[in-house]
Design a protein around this motif. Structure first.
Motif, PDB file in Angstrom:
ATOM      1  N   LYS A 185       0.848  -1.183   0.000  1.00  0.00           N
ATOM      2  CA  LYS A 185       0.000   0.000   0.000  1.00  0.00           C
ATOM      3  C   LYS A 185       0.894   1.248   0.000  1.00  0.00           C
ATOM      4  O   LYS A 185       2.042   1.189   0.471  1.00  0.00           O
ATOM      5  CB  LYS A 185      -0.873   0.016   1.259  1.00  0.00           C
ATOM      6  N   PRO A 186       0.365   2.365  -0.465  1.00  0.00           N
ATOM      7  CA  PRO A 186       1.177   3.601  -0.424  1.00  0.00           C
ATOM      8  C   PRO A 186       1.696   3.922   0.979  1.00  0.00           C
ATOM      9  O   PRO A 186       2.808   4.456   1.114  1.00  0.00           O
ATOM     10  CB  PRO A 186       0.199   4.659  -0.914  1.00  0.00           C
ATOM     11  N   GLU A 187       0.941   3.584   1.998  1.00  0.00           N
ATOM     12  CA  GLU A 187       1.381   3.875   3.360  1.00  0.00           C
ATOM     13  C   GLU A 187       2.513   2.973   3.834  1.00  0.00           C
ATOM     14  O   GLU A 187       3.046   3.168   4.930  1.00  0.00           O
ATOM     15  CB  GLU A 187       0.211   3.800   4.348  1.00  0.00           C
ATOM     16  N   GLN A 204      15.237   1.793   0.579  1.00  0.00           N
ATOM     17  CA  GLN A 204      14.016   2.564   0.324  1.00  0.00           C
ATOM     18  C   GLN A 204      12.978   1.702  -0.389  1.00  0.00           C
ATOM     19  O   GLN A 204      13.287   1.046  -1.394  1.00  0.00           O
ATOM     20  CB  GLN A 204      14.338   3.791  -0.525  1.00  0.00           C
ATOM     21  N   VAL A 205      11.772   1.740   0.122  1.00  0.00           N
ATOM     22  CA  VAL A 205      10.619   1.116  -0.532  1.00  0.00           C
ATOM     23  C   VAL A 205       9.604   2.218  -0.813  1.00  0.00           C
ATOM     24  O   VAL A 205       9.190   2.934   0.100  1.00  0.00           O
ATOM     25  CB  VAL A 205       9.992   0.022   0.340  1.00  0.00           C
ATOM     26  N   THR A 206       9.229   2.347  -2.077  1.00  0.00           N
ATOM     27  CA  THR A 206       8.246   3.339  -2.472  1.00  0.00           C
ATOM     28  C   THR A 206       7.097   2.640  -3.175  1.00  0.00           C
ATOM     29  O   THR A 206       7.316   1.920  -4.158  1.00  0.00           O
ATOM     30  CB  THR A 206       8.867   4.394  -3.396  1.00  0.00           C
ATOM     31  N   VAL A 207       5.896   2.857  -2.653  1.00  0.00           N
ATOM     32  CA  VAL A 207       4.696   2.249  -3.233  1.00  0.00           C
ATOM     33  C   VAL A 207       3.875   3.375  -3.853  1.00  0.00           C
ATOM     34  O   VAL A 207       3.324   4.219  -3.150  1.00  0.00           O
ATOM     35  CB  VAL A 207       3.883   1.496  -2.178  1.00  0.00           C
ATOM     36  N   SER A 208       3.828   3.372  -5.164  1.00  0.00           N
ATOM     37  CA  SER A 208       3.157   4.462  -5.859  1.00  0.00           C
ATOM     38  C   SER A 208       2.788   4.020  -7.266  1.00  0.00           C
ATOM     39  O   SER A 208       3.487   3.224  -7.889  1.00  0.00           O
ATOM     40  CB  SER A 208       4.085   5.683  -5.937  1.00  0.00           C
ATOM     41  N   SER A 209       1.686   4.580  -7.751  1.00  0.00           N
ATOM     42  CA  SER A 209       1.287   4.316  -9.128  1.00  0.00           C
ATOM     43  C   SER A 209       1.824   5.400 -10.060  1.00  0.00           C
ATOM     44  O   SER A 209       1.601   5.350 -11.266  1.00  0.00           O
ATOM     45  CB  SER A 209      -0.236   4.234  -9.230  1.00  0.00           C
TER      46      SER A 209
END
Length: 116
Positions: free
Chosen positions: A87-89, A111-116
């Protein structure tokens, strides 16, 4: 020299998966419990979950239960964090931590980035 080196972070779309690795050296990894933490921008570092030294016990914070799995391979001196249904969070820098009485080691983070 004691080292914990995380890898496997990156950019992933919501609903996707990543597996983080934590390679240990310079100490007896199998004698240490291992935890994963994360720190989002502007927030304090928080515990994600942990695994006992022999892998027989794990626990997670409610926010990731059922989505994240911590495991370890003591023969390879490596721990893992499998993250599913991201999830983005979940966006944060993720850190591994090895601990036992009077000993506490940290990795540099990935770094982990969750984004569309």
């Amino acid at each position: 020299q004691v080292q914990l080196v995380e890898s496997g972070g990156g950019l992933v779309q919501p609903g996707g998966s990543l597996r983080l690795s934590c390679a240990a050296s310079g100490f007896t990894f199998s004698a240490y419990g291992m935890s994963w933490y994360r720190q989002a921008p502007g927030k304090e570092r928080e515990l994600v979950g942990y695994i006992s030294n022999d892998g027989g016990e794990t626990d997670y914070v409610d926010a990731v239960k059922g989505r994240f799995t911590i495991s370890r391979d003591n023969a390879k001196n490596t721990g893992y964090l499998q993250m599913n249904s991201l999830k983005p969070e979940d966006t944060a820098v993720y850190y591994c931590n090895a601990y036992r009485t009077l000993r506490n080691y940290w990795g540099q983070g990935t770094q982990v980035t969750v984004s569309s």
